[in-house]
Design a protein around this motif. Structure first.
Motif, PDB file in Angstrom:
ATOM      1  N   ASN A   1       0.828  -1.214   0.000  1.00  0.00           N
ATOM      2  CA  ASN A   1       0.000   0.000   0.000  1.00  0.00           C
ATOM      3  C   ASN A   1       0.857   1.256   0.000  1.00  0.00           C
ATOM      4  N   LEU A   2       1.893   1.270   0.850  1.00  0.00           N
ATOM      5  CA  LEU A   2       2.766   2.447   0.922  1.00  0.00           C
ATOM      6  C   LEU A   2       3.523   2.650  -0.383  1.00  0.00           C
ATOM      7  N   PHE A   3       3.980   1.564  -0.967  1.00  0.00           N
ATOM      8  CA  PHE A   3       4.769   1.660  -2.198  1.00  0.00           C
ATOM      9  C   PHE A   3       3.952   2.292  -3.319  1.00  0.00           C
ATOM     10  N   PHE A   4       2.684   1.914  -3.413  1.00  0.00           N
ATOM     11  CA  PHE A   4       1.841   2.431  -4.483  1.00  0.00           C
ATOM     12  C   PHE A   4       0.963   3.605  -4.034  1.00  0.00           C
ATOM     13  N   ASP A   5       1.311   4.193  -2.866  1.00  0.00           N
ATOM     14  CA  ASP A   5       0.614   5.388  -2.345  1.00  0.00           C
ATOM     15  C   ASP A   5      -0.878   5.150  -2.173  1.00  0.00           C
ATOM     16  N   LEU A   6      -1.218   3.958  -1.703  1.00  0.00           N
ATOM     17  CA  LEU A   6      -2.611   3.639  -1.404  1.00  0.00           C
ATOM     18  C   LEU A   6      -2.887   3.899   0.076  1.00  0.00           C
ATOM     19  N   PRO A   7      -4.128   4.234   0.440  1.00  0.00           N
ATOM     20  CA  PRO A   7      -4.472   4.373   1.868  1.00  0.00           C
ATOM     21  C   PRO A   7      -4.177   3.073   2.616  1.00  0.00           C
ATOM     22  N   MET A   8      -3.696   3.171   3.828  1.00  0.00           N
ATOM     23  CA  MET A   8      -3.284   1.986   4.581  1.00  0.00           C
ATOM     24  C   MET A   8      -4.437   1.020   4.838  1.00  0.00           C
ATOM     25  N   ASP A   9      -5.664   1.548   4.870  1.00  0.00           N
ATOM     26  CA  ASP A   9      -6.807   0.679   5.147  1.00  0.00           C
ATOM     27  C   ASP A   9      -7.468   0.152   3.871  1.00  0.00           C
ATOM     28  N   THR A  10      -6.773   0.269   2.754  1.00  0.00           N
ATOM     29  CA  THR A  10      -7.338  -0.207   1.485  1.00  0.00           C
ATOM     30  C   THR A  10      -7.609  -1.708   1.554  1.00  0.00           C
ATOM     31  N   ASP A  11      -8.798  -2.084   1.175  1.00  0.00           N
ATOM     32  CA  ASP A  11      -9.178  -3.492   1.124  1.00  0.00           C
ATOM     33  C   ASP A  11      -8.809  -4.039  -0.256  1.00  0.00           C
TER      34      ASP A  11
END
Length: 521
Positions: A506-516
């Motif tokens: 998630n961090l690598f692709f700049d996604l929110p940490m709570d992404t399902d």
């Protein structure tokens, strides 16, 4: 003797082919596994970048240079690594030829042997090392700098004026990884012993200092606080202490090292050149007891090759005794040939190569994280052995012998027929067509194997591109659908293999940490 125009054109063509083949695979490589973790090092500014590396040295391991390079390239456009990684592999081939020092007209033939090894590398090994960004700096880069250091040390022994920067080079060559550092110390010590005991030359102060700085470089890796911490946190694959771990690794690593379909062919190629040298060695010996002994060695080597070839690929179908006899015969014949090369030519390089090749694998038997990736060093030493054996015998004859075994074992017997004329071509003045004929079947057979790796890697890459497109289109709410890669054996780990990578993905692709994220086949 100057390199002929035909030899030069062939060499350049082979380098170009190797570059193109490696680049086509590298172009299909995306971040995997630890890339997601190391990729976040560059996302928080320079000061945090340094802090993370200090924390990593204290908590994880001591490979400072390796991980500085990996994190730097993870912060750049991926195409930069793809180009640099390809160039590194080609440069390794060039350095191998420099160390082997074949005659100018034999360079294309020796390069063909090296290319055959590089083009048929087992995906079980390359997916964890060469064709993976973080892995490439842990396994390909140490081999590149080791080979470069070996060549510099070799030149320094021949030309003392080249020694000024040798100790500095030795430090950085050893301060890569545990395995690479041990090999750096090994090559330094063995070359200096050769210089003192066999060549009867004086060891200069810079040589001794280089050995000390190499040891210092390795200690920066081994004595890092993170090494002890990692050992405590890593579960051993075998219960019962150190000896149980060693026996476990000897068996698990040995099965891949000696019986992986691709690696096994490299072994047989090495043994075929060893047997070829032993026969030539006996042939050039005057009649008498010595010739009989040397001929017996050649026959023993041929029997070992046949025995090794007869061991079933599925070890479940082979008895332990059969496998043990085959391996004992193989290793005996291989080292026998290296000693014969030393006695005939006073060149200890083949013996040094074998010591480093197998020593680098024995050193990893005490590691709880040993795996197929740690065999990368062996394969590079195997390529160097093939090049050196080709240089010490007739290059065309060696290529012909290797090509016959190589093509036959890889299921191309009709191509093996084309290598036979080269077996008998030993003089430099023979027809260029016959002399270099073995190169074509060797390369064609290698490319058949390379195509398998490329095709499966490209299919994984297509799915990865679709996943990246889905990430870019994700609104930030709801479930993000991601597809699993179709061929796990041709790529390193993904989050669905190990939940440890979930937050870093998630961090690598700049996604929110709570992404399902839902992974679907």
């Amino acid at each position: 003797m100057k390199e002929t125009k035909a030899a030069k054109i062939l060499s350049v063509s082979l380098y170009a082919l190797l570059f193109a083949a490696a680049f086509l695979i590298c172009a299909q490589i995306f971040p995997y596994g630890d890339d997601f973790f190391y990729g976040i090092f560059t996302k928080e500014g320079f000061s945090r970048f340094i802090e993370r590396h200090i924390e990593h040295y204290q908590l994880a391991n001591g490979r400072v240079i390796v991980h500085l390079l990996a994190t730097f390239f993870l912060g750049q456009n991926l195409w930069l690594w793809r180009i640099v990684n390809t160039l590194s592999l080609v440069l390794c081939a060039a350095l191998i030829l420099r160390i082997a020092q074949p005659a100018p007209h034999d360079r294309p033939l020796c390069l063909a042997l090296v290319s055959a090894v590089f083009l048929t590398l087992s995906p079980q090994i390359t997916r964890q090392s060469i064709y993976w960004l973080t892995g490439s700096f842990n396994y390909l880069y140490p081999m590149l700098i080791l080979l470069a250091y070996w060549r510099v040390l070799q030149r320094g022994l021949q030309t003392p004026s080249k020694l000024r920067w040798l100790p500095v080079f030795a430090f950085f060559a050893a301060a890569t990884t545990e395995q690479g550092g041990l090999m750096c110390i090994g090559v330094t010590l063995l070359l200096l012993l050769d210089e003192a005991l066999l060549q009867k030359k004086r060891i200069r102060p810079a040589h001794g200092i280089a050995l000390l700085t190499a040891a210092a470089g390795l200690l920066t890796v081994l004595l890092a606080p993170g090494v002890a911490n990692r050992v405590e946190m890593t579960d051993s694959p075998a219960s019962g202490g150190l000896f149980s771990l060693i026996f476990y690794n000897l068996r698990a690593q040995g099965e891949v090292l000696f019986f992986d379909p691709y690696v096994r062919i490299v072994h047989m190629g090495m043994l075929s050149l060893a047997v070829f040298f032993l026969f030539r060695h006996a042939q050039n010996t005057p009649q008498g007891r010595t010739r009989i002994i040397r001929l017996c060695g050649a026959v023993f080597g041929a029997a070992a090759l046949l025995c090794y070839c007869c061991v079933p690929a599925d070890l479940q179908q082979a008895s332990r005794l059969t496998a043990a006899v085959a391996l004992t015969g193989y290793l005996t014949a291989l080292f026998w040939s290296a000693i014969a090369m030393l006695r005939q030519t006073r060149d200890s390089t083949p013996l040094i190569i074998l010591i480093l090749a197998f020593g680098s694998q024995l050193a990893m038997t005490v590691s709880p994280v040993a795996g197929p990736r740690t065999m990368t060093s062996f394969l590079f030493m195997a390529a160097l052995f093939l090049a050196k054996a080709g240089a010490l015998t007739a290059g065309s004859g060696s290529a012909g012998v290797f090509g016959t075994v190589f093509c036959t074992l890889l299921g191309q017997p009709y191509l093996a027929v084309l290598t036979l004329p080269s077996v008998c071509t030993t003089a430099a003045g023979k027809s260029r067509l016959i002399r270099y004929l073995a190169i074509l079947p060797i390369l064609l057979t290698s490319l058949f194997c390379w195509q398998d790796t490329y095709t499966h890697t490209a299919q994984n890459a297509q799915v990865y591109r679709e996943n990246i497109a889905a990430i870019h289109a994700y609104s930030g709410t709801g479930t993000l659908i991601q597809k699993k890669l179709p061929f796990d054996g041709y790529a390193w780990a993904m989050p669905y293999h190990n939940a440890y990578y979930d937050p870093y993905y998630n961090l690598f692709f700049d996604l929110p940490m709570d992404t399902d994220i839902q992974w679907i086949p």
